[in-house]
Write a protein that holds these residues in place. Structure first.
Motif, PDB file in Angstrom:
ATOM      1  N   ARG A   1     -13.144   7.012   3.025  1.00 35.26           N
ATOM      2  CA  ARG A   1     -11.696   7.031   3.201  1.00 35.26           C
ATOM      3  C   ARG A   1     -11.067   5.723   2.739  1.00 35.26           C
ATOM      4  N   SER A   2     -10.003   5.837   1.944  1.00 33.11           N
ATOM      5  CA  SER A   2      -9.334   4.678   1.364  1.00 33.11           C
ATOM      6  C   SER A   2      -7.941   5.118   0.933  1.00 33.11           C
ATOM      7  N   LEU A   3      -7.284   4.264   0.167  1.00 31.22           N
ATOM      8  CA  LEU A   3      -5.969   4.641  -0.363  1.00 31.22           C
ATOM      9  C   LEU A   3      -6.074   5.802  -1.337  1.00 31.22           C
ATOM     10  N   VAL A   4      -7.248   5.962  -1.943  1.00 33.05           N
ATOM     11  CA  VAL A   4      -7.438   7.096  -2.859  1.00 33.05           C
ATOM     12  C   VAL A   4      -7.397   8.409  -2.092  1.00 33.05           C
ATOM     13  N   THR A   5      -8.067   8.472  -0.961  1.00 31.38           N
ATOM     14  CA  THR A   5      -8.038   9.697  -0.151  1.00 31.38           C
ATOM     15  C   THR A   5      -6.644   9.924   0.437  1.00 31.38           C
ATOM     16  N   VAL A   6      -5.938   8.845   0.775  1.00 33.04           N
ATOM     17  CA  VAL A   6      -4.568   8.985   1.261  1.00 33.04           C
ATOM     18  C   VAL A   6      -3.679   9.575   0.163  1.00 33.04           C
ATOM     19  N   THR A   7      -3.827   9.072  -1.058  1.00 31.15           N
ATOM     20  CA  THR A   7      -3.041   9.585  -2.185  1.00 31.15           C
ATOM     21  C   THR A   7      -3.344  11.058  -2.442  1.00 31.15           C
ATOM     22  N   ALA A   8      -4.630  11.418  -2.420  1.00 28.27           N
ATOM     23  CA  ALA A   8      -5.018  12.816  -2.633  1.00 28.27           C
ATOM     24  C   ALA A   8      -4.432  13.721  -1.557  1.00 28.27           C
TER      25      ALA A   8
ATOM     26  N   THR B   1      -0.915   1.752   5.714  1.00 32.05           N
ATOM     27  CA  THR B   1       0.396   1.925   5.095  1.00 32.05           C
ATOM     28  C   THR B   1       1.470   1.496   6.100  1.00 32.05           C
ATOM     29  N   LEU B   2       2.710   1.454   5.653  1.00 29.43           N
ATOM     30  CA  LEU B   2       3.775   0.960   6.522  1.00 29.43           C
ATOM     31  C   LEU B   2       3.950   1.806   7.786  1.00 29.43           C
ATOM     32  N   PRO B   3       3.987   3.141   7.721  1.00 32.92           N
ATOM     33  CA  PRO B   3       4.087   3.920   8.972  1.00 32.92           C
ATOM     34  C   PRO B   3       2.944   3.649   9.941  1.00 32.92           C
ATOM     35  N   LEU B   4       1.732   3.462   9.425  1.00 31.83           N
ATOM     36  CA  LEU B   4       0.591   3.165  10.300  1.00 31.83           C
ATOM     37  C   LEU B   4       0.739   1.789  10.946  1.00 31.83           C
ATOM     38  N   LEU B   5       1.269   0.831  10.187  1.00 30.68           N
ATOM     39  CA  LEU B   5       1.468  -0.503  10.748  1.00 30.68           C
ATOM     40  C   LEU B   5       2.497  -0.472  11.876  1.00 30.68           C
TER      41      LEU B   5
ATOM     42  N   ASN C   1       0.824  -1.217   0.000  1.00 27.75           N
ATOM     43  CA  ASN C   1       0.000   0.000   0.000  1.00 27.75           C
ATOM     44  C   ASN C   1       0.853   1.258   0.000  1.00 27.75           C
ATOM     45  N   SER C   2       1.947   1.246   0.747  1.00 26.71           N
ATOM     46  CA  SER C   2       2.830   2.410   0.789  1.00 26.71           C
ATOM     47  C   SER C   2       3.439   2.681  -0.575  1.00 26.71           C
ATOM     48  N   PHE C   3       3.838   1.616  -1.278  1.00 28.11           N
ATOM     49  CA  PHE C   3       4.391   1.781  -2.622  1.00 28.11           C
ATOM     50  C   PHE C   3       3.343   2.315  -3.590  1.00 28.11           C
ATOM     51  N   ILE C   4       2.126   1.791  -3.489  1.00 28.34           N
ATOM     52  CA  ILE C   4       1.057   2.255  -4.379  1.00 28.34           C
ATOM     53  C   ILE C   4       0.769   3.733  -4.150  1.00 28.34           C
ATOM     54  N   VAL C   5       0.629   4.115  -2.892  1.00 31.68           N
ATOM     55  CA  VAL C   5       0.308   5.502  -2.556  1.00 31.68           C
ATOM     56  C   VAL C   5       1.453   6.435  -2.945  1.00 31.68           C
ATOM     57  N   ALA C   6       2.684   6.064  -2.595  1.00 29.81           N
ATOM     58  CA  ALA C   6       3.830   6.932  -2.881  1.00 29.81           C
ATOM     59  C   ALA C   6       4.052   7.080  -4.380  1.00 29.81           C
TER      60      ALA C   6
END
Length: 264
Positions: free
Chosen positions: A122-129, A208-212, A58-63
């Motif tokens: 809220r999802s990875l899309v909102t995190v990316t935005a 994501t990794l920091p959250l984990l 997830n971190s790679f996808i978002v970043a």
């Protein structure tokens, strides 16, 4: 005296990283000195942990997504600012820089309130935005420091020679600003990959990794957390170094092309 200050500063800066690295290889789960032995068991447990692999993905996808979107928007904004003159340039530059001074806590609260008002789940899309919004001012400021010295007469010369607008951008503008784009994109990736405060507010069920790492620390602190931190730091470092190498190669090519045009 100055040399001693530098040494103290470097020790203060890197000592925590060294300690984390040492305990990630500790054979015992104890986080106290002396270390009882060398072992890779914590890295093995980490790799076999599905939650870690999912959060890393997830971190790679978002970043990656944030870096791509920010690069497109930031490059267009930087080139637009380059062509502005007078008060508009100063005003828009100040507005674009202002979000950097805004604490991540306020930005996260504002974003989660906005997503709730417009009914966005809220999802990875909102995190990316959110990461794009957070990193865009950094990208623009990084680009501005380079393109301020861009000579617009080069574009005029290319158009006078018959090049279209797209050809001018592809053959003249992009090769000159390319190294800056690569460097700024790598910066955005690193910022997004490690971002925690804003991500806490705008993330959904996917972590994501920091959250984990944060959720693991809330239960207990063990060498597996140190191993996860070292993996995250190593990946960020490798990606940043890769971007630096690309930047260097692109810069060398631009310098060689400039020398060729000048007959050197």
């Amino acid at each position: 005296m100055l040399f001693a200050y530098v040494i103290v500063y470097l020790v203060f800066l890197y000592a925590p990283i060294v300690v984390i690295g040492l305990f990630s290889f500790n054979e015992s789960s104890s986080l106290t000195f002396p270390i009882e032995g060398f072992s890779l068991q914590w890295y093995e447990k980490l790799i076999s942990n599905p939650a870690f692999l999912a959060s890393l993905k997830n971190s790679f996808i978002v970043a990656t997504s944030a870096a791509i979107v920010t690069t497109i928007l930031g490059s267009l904004a930087a080139l637009a600012l380059l062509r502005l003159r007078g008060r508009w340039k100063a005003a828009l530059g100040a507005i674009g820089f202002a979000p950097i001074a805004l604490p991540g806590l306020f930005l996260g609260i504002g974003l989660v309130a906005m997503f709730a008002q417009v009914g966005v789940q809220r999802s990875l899309v909102t995190v990316t935005a959110a990461h794009v919004l957070f990193a865009l001012p950094f990208f623009i400021e990084t680009m501005r420091s380079r393109i301020e010295y861009f000579d617009l007469s080069l574009e005029d010369a290319a158009k006078d020679l018959g090049a279209s607008t797209m050809q001018t951008f592809k053959l003249v503008t992009l090769p000159i600003i390319g190294p800056s784009i690569i460097g700024a994109a790598m910066l955005v990736f690193a910022l997004s990959f490690d971002e925690f405060i804003i991500t806490v507010f705008v993330s959904g069920n996917e972590s994501t990794l920091p959250l984990l790492i944060w959720s693991m620390m809330r239960v207990t602190v063990n060498p597996e957390i140190n191993a996860a931190s070292m993996v995250a730091m190593a990946l960020s470092l490798l990606i940043t170094m890769g971007g630096g190498l690309l930047f260097w190669a692109q810069r060398r090519r631009a310098v060689s092309a400039r020398k060729l045009l000048n007959g050197e």
